[in-house]
Design a protein around this motif. Structure first.
Motif, PDB file in Angstrom:
ATOM      1  N   HIS A 120       1.221  16.904  -4.381  1.00  0.00           N
ATOM      2  CA  HIS A 120       1.044  16.515  -2.984  1.00  0.00           C
ATOM      3  C   HIS A 120       2.143  15.563  -2.496  1.00  0.00           C
ATOM      4  O   HIS A 120       2.041  15.004  -1.404  1.00  0.00           O
ATOM      5  N   ALA A 149      -2.211   6.673   5.674  1.00  0.00           N
ATOM      6  CA  ALA A 149      -2.637   8.054   5.905  1.00  0.00           C
ATOM      7  C   ALA A 149      -2.385   8.907   4.656  1.00  0.00           C
ATOM      8  O   ALA A 149      -3.224   9.742   4.278  1.00  0.00           O
ATOM      9  N   GLU A 152      -4.928   7.888   2.022  1.00  0.00           N
ATOM     10  CA  GLU A 152      -6.270   8.393   2.343  1.00  0.00           C
ATOM     11  C   GLU A 152      -6.399   9.867   1.975  1.00  0.00           C
ATOM     12  O   GLU A 152      -7.445  10.307   1.464  1.00  0.00           O
ATOM     13  N   GLN A 153      -5.349  10.646   2.211  1.00  0.00           N
ATOM     14  CA  GLN A 153      -5.385  12.053   1.819  1.00  0.00           C
ATOM     15  C   GLN A 153      -5.542  12.182   0.302  1.00  0.00           C
ATOM     16  O   GLN A 153      -6.309  13.024  -0.183  1.00  0.00           O
ATOM     17  N   LYS A 156      -9.186  10.945  -0.781  1.00  0.00           N
ATOM     18  CA  LYS A 156     -10.220  11.943  -0.510  1.00  0.00           C
ATOM     19  C   LYS A 156     -10.033  13.182  -1.375  1.00  0.00           C
ATOM     20  O   LYS A 156     -11.008  13.745  -1.895  1.00  0.00           O
ATOM     21  N   GLY A 157      -8.776  13.610  -1.540  1.00  0.00           N
ATOM     22  CA  GLY A 157      -8.524  14.783  -2.367  1.00  0.00           C
ATOM     23  C   GLY A 157      -8.971  14.593  -3.795  1.00  0.00           C
ATOM     24  O   GLY A 157      -9.542  15.502  -4.414  1.00  0.00           O
TER      25      GLY A 157
END
Length: 217
Positions: A120, A149, A152-153, A156-157
């Motif tokens: 990612h 941001a 956070e991705q 959560k991922g």
């Protein structure tokens, strides 16, 4: 034409000449030797690049190691005033994974975790193993809002992902994040320490969350 293609081309010419029982012209032989030298030089360069890459990689996870981290951050620091956001990442309750399942499974878990994060990465971002289950994400050209941001991705991922290790039920994990900007006015080690302090704040606040470094009053 690439050097190895030239080498094969000149070799084919000489072989054809020899198969016809004719003398190989000196020019053809010199052209072959010139191409061969270029190929050898390229191989030496590739060898050195591979050795450098291996020296700068954590052998378990493939993330950059501590030396690579400091080098990269100093290079980033030299690009000021372009912002760079640092995110110190730590798996929550990872000691329990090692205590329950053993260090071999724990290592496999770290490998999959690192692979997830590296898959990612944005094109110019970098990822380093700081030590143990701690990793540092370096977000290029990102302020704190943009860095948050990204974090956070990832947060959560990770919490939504199931990790599979043969012989065990799928495992889930959460991670905490500490953010700061790479400060051009202080040594990079100090910026790393700030990210680590922010990580401790995220842990103290309940884990599975993101905290920004706060300058002391």
């Amino acid at each position: 034409m690439l050097a190895h293609e030239l080498m094969h081309r000149h070799a084919a010419i000489m072989l054809r000449t020899a198969s016809e029982h004719r003398s190989i012209p000196l020019d053809d032989y010199e052209l072959f030797l010139s191409a061969l030298k270029q190929v050898r030089a390229q191989l030496v360069t590739i060898k050195h690049e591979l050795e450098d890459a291996l020296r700068n990689r954590d052998p378990l996870t493939g993330a950059g190691n501590h030396i690579a981290m400091l080098t990269a951050l100093r290079e980033r620091q030299a690009l000021a005033p372009r912002p760079t956001c640092l995110a110190m990442m730590d798996l929550d309750h990872f000691r329990e994974v090692n205590d329950t399942y053993g260090h071999t499974l724990g290592d496999e878990f770290l490998v999959q975790y690192a692979e997830f994060v590296m898959s990612h990465l944005r094109p110019h971002d970098e990822f380093f193993r700081f030590g143990g289950e701690k990793f540092l994400y370096c977000a290029a050209d990102a302020d704190l809002e943009q860095g948050r941001a990204i974090a956070e991705q990832l947060r959560k991922g990770l919490s939504d992902r199931e990790f599979f290790v043969e012989g065990y039920l799928p495992l889930t994990v959460t991670a905490s994040f500490g953010l700061t900007l790479l400060d051009p006015s202080v040594p990079v080690e100090q910026s790393i320490e700030r990210a680590d302090q922010a990580l401790h704040d995220a842990k103290a606040a309940g884990r599975d969350r993101i905290a920004n470094w706060q300058a002391p009053n």
